[in-house]
Design an enzyme around this catalytic site. Structure first.
Site, PDB file in Angstrom:
ATOM      1  CG  ASN A 276     137.572 -39.256 -55.856  1.00  0.00           C
ATOM      2  OD1 ASN A 276     137.928 -38.953 -54.743  1.00  0.00           O
ATOM      3  ND2 ASN A 276     136.751 -40.269 -56.089  1.00  0.00           N
TER       4      ASN A 276
ATOM      5  CG  ASP B 153     143.005 -33.171 -58.237  1.00  0.00           C
ATOM      6  OD1 ASP B 153     142.873 -34.355 -58.591  1.00  0.00           O
ATOM      7  OD2 ASP B 153     143.925 -32.437 -58.645  1.00  0.00           O
TER       8      ASP B 153
ATOM      9  CG  ASP C 157     147.732 -39.426 -64.841  1.00  0.00           C
ATOM     10  OD1 ASP C 157     147.369 -39.670 -63.684  1.00  0.00           O
ATOM     11  OD2 ASP C 157     147.208 -38.541 -65.533  1.00  0.00           O
TER      12      ASP C 157
ATOM     13  NE  ARG D 297     149.623 -33.592 -69.763  1.00  0.00           N
ATOM     14  CZ  ARG D 297     148.775 -33.808 -68.761  1.00  0.00           C
ATOM     15  NH1 ARG D 297     148.955 -33.202 -67.608  1.00  0.00           N
ATOM     16  NH2 ARG D 297     147.769 -34.635 -68.889  1.00  0.00           N
TER      17      ARG D 297
ATOM     18  CD  GLU E 252     149.631 -30.913 -63.165  1.00  0.00           C
ATOM     19  OE1 GLU E 252     150.006 -30.228 -64.147  1.00  0.00           O
ATOM     20  OE2 GLU E 252     148.930 -31.936 -63.279  1.00  0.00           O
TER      21      GLU E 252
HETATM   22  C1  GLC Z   1     146.463 -35.843 -63.387  1.00  0.00           C
HETATM   23  C2  GLC Z   1     147.094 -36.449 -62.140  1.00  0.00           C
HETATM   24  C3  GLC Z   1     146.030 -36.901 -61.192  1.00  0.00           C
HETATM   25  C4  GLC Z   1     145.122 -35.727 -60.852  1.00  0.00           C
HETATM   26  C5  GLC Z   1     144.600 -35.024 -62.118  1.00  0.00           C
HETATM   27  C6  GLC Z   1     143.937 -33.691 -61.802  1.00  0.00           C
HETATM   28  O1  GLC Z   1     145.735 -36.772 -64.100  1.00  0.00           O
HETATM   29  O2  GLC Z   1     147.959 -37.483 -62.479  1.00  0.00           O
HETATM   30  O3  GLC Z   1     146.589 -37.432 -60.019  1.00  0.00           O
HETATM   31  O4  GLC Z   1     144.070 -36.119 -60.052  1.00  0.00           O
HETATM   32  O5  GLC Z   1     145.651 -34.765 -63.009  1.00  0.00           O
HETATM   33  O6  GLC Z   1     144.815 -32.846 -61.126  1.00  0.00           O
END
Ligand code: GLC
Length: 422
Positions: free
Chosen positions: A43, A45, A169, A202, A392
């Protein structure tokens, strides 16, 4: 402070590389965050992808948001992941979520920055955008209203029902609520993320067990908003969601007025969210913070989400002091957690690293509110991306590249903000 790149350094090759990442991650109407690790439409992103495309292909930019809204649920919720095409390399996939929206999806949402960016697409070319904006407008309002109805606590703060909903996350914000979960019965599952990226960067197994347990719980409640609001043990009031929704509503209201669309009720909604933002002010620490709705316990965490207050249109002089302290401690952009917090971990995702897209919302917001450090945030983001690539996220102390490569939102942030002359 680190030594900065020459002021006249030529970054034009980076522009071309950033465009190539966007087009390379384009799957036809939607863009994946990065191949392999995140092979679907996410969403927020996608909202950044749209803004990136808007720098060179406005038509494609509109399509990104339209595709996102094609997955909107009847309730108004717009899911955090749309599983357009199956991809066995990702876990948890559609079967684990068990959702029944118009497109196979996850059952939670993400910060609604797409609403704000849609208004920017409109501003970029009102003639091209007016009809497309008007078609999306009721759907966008419906999503905003869904948040107000289902994700607002009694103090007026917007909360999340899963750490993934916030988009940060494994931030320390969730620790208290996560500790209360006993992930018994979660069963065997195989993580796929650590096959793409080193496990040290991670979330831990402790976190992951609880992420999956919460997904199983939501599925058992059939993702019913009323049942989730009552029965979900995880409810954390979140500055990410609150501030981004506040900004979204502000932008949508202004654009709706300008386009002569129906804005009934929006002034009141905006005033309520502005008042609700005060619930996120942690008086003991003197900064914006998150708290566990179940027990009122603050996270006491100065995170990059705390600094989204300016993006929301709020003035907060104390936050400028905090930003200054944080930038003194971390040379490569706003860290996801203040380096002087004992929970800080420079490489572990949302417990330390700096993220280009958060920096953009912080830097832009600060500059709009007359906070001089906003431009400093932009310069540092530009430098870290120029030196270490479109990854990232980055180690905020050394600048080292971390997480997935060829990342959509980092490329988009370069094109739309960081790589532009100030
Ligand atoms: C991870 C990030 C989240 C993002 C996703 C895809 O889960 O924490 O913010 O939308 O990756 O990049």
């Amino acid at each position: 402070m680190t030594e900065t790149l020459a002021a006249d350094a030529d970054f034009s090759d980076r522009d071309a590389a950033a465009r190539a990442i966007l087009t390379g991650n384009d799957r036809g109407g939607y863009t994946v965050p990065t191949a392999g690790l995140y092979p679907y439409q996410w969403n927020w992103d996608s909202a950044f992808a749209s803004l990136g495309f808007a720098q060179f292909d406005l038509e494609r930019a509109w399509r990104e948001i339209e595709t996102l809204f094609s997955g909107q649920w009847e309730s108004g919720q717009v899911p955090h992941i749309l599983f357009h095409k199956p991809d066995p390399g990702y876990f948890p996939g559609p079967d684990v979520w068990g959702c029944t929206g118009p497109i196979p999806s996850s059952g939670i949402t993400q910060p609604p920055v797409a609403l704000s960016f849609a208004t920017r697409l409109l501003a970029a070319d009102p003639a091209l955008g007016a009809a497309r904006f008007a078609a999306l407008y009721p759907k966008m309002r419906k999503w905003a209203e869904w948040f107000l109805r289902w994700r607002r606590d009694e103090k007026g703060a917007i909360f999340v029902v899963h750490p993934w909903e916030s988009g940060r996350d494994n931030a320390p914000d969730w620790d208290n609520a996560m500790d209360a979960i006993d992930p018994q019965g979660v069963g065997y599952y195989e993580r796929r993320d650590t096959q793409h990226v080193d496990a040290s960067m991670r979330p831990t197994k402790y976190d992951y067990d609880r992420y999956i347990w919460l997904v199983q719980r939501g599925k058992a409640l059939e993702w019913d908003d009323a049942r989730l609001a009552q029965d979900n043990p995880f409810r954390v009031a979140d500055p990410t969601m609150h501030f981004i929704l506040l900004r979204a509503l502000r932008d949508l209201y202004a654009a709706g007025e300008a386009q002569g669309l129906d804005t009934a009720g929006m002034a009141e909604q905006l005033a309520e969210l502005e008042a609700g933002a005060q619930a996120l002010w942690n008086p003991g620490m003197g900064f914006y913070d998150s708290y566990n709705c179940a027990n009122g316990i603050w996270s006491n965490a100065l995170t990059n989400a705390s600094f989204l207050c300016w993006f929301a249109g709020l003035d907060a002089p104390e936050m400028a002091q905090h930003l200054s302290r944080v930038l003194d401690a971390a040379p490569y952009g706003v860290p996801s957690l203040a380096p002087f917090d004992p929970r800080f971990d420079a490489r572990r995702y949302w417990r330390g690293p700096t993220w280009g897209m958060m920096n953009m919302m912080i830097g832009e917001g600060a500059s709009e509110r007359g906070v001089a450090l906003g431009e400093e945030v932009r310069k540092r983001t530009r430098e870290v991306i120029a030196r270490y690539g479109f990854v990232e996220y980055f180690d905020p102390m050394t600048g080292a590249a971390a997480g997935g490569k060829a990342f959509t939102w980092t490329a988009a942030v370069w094109l739309a903000w960081a790589g532009k002359e100030g």
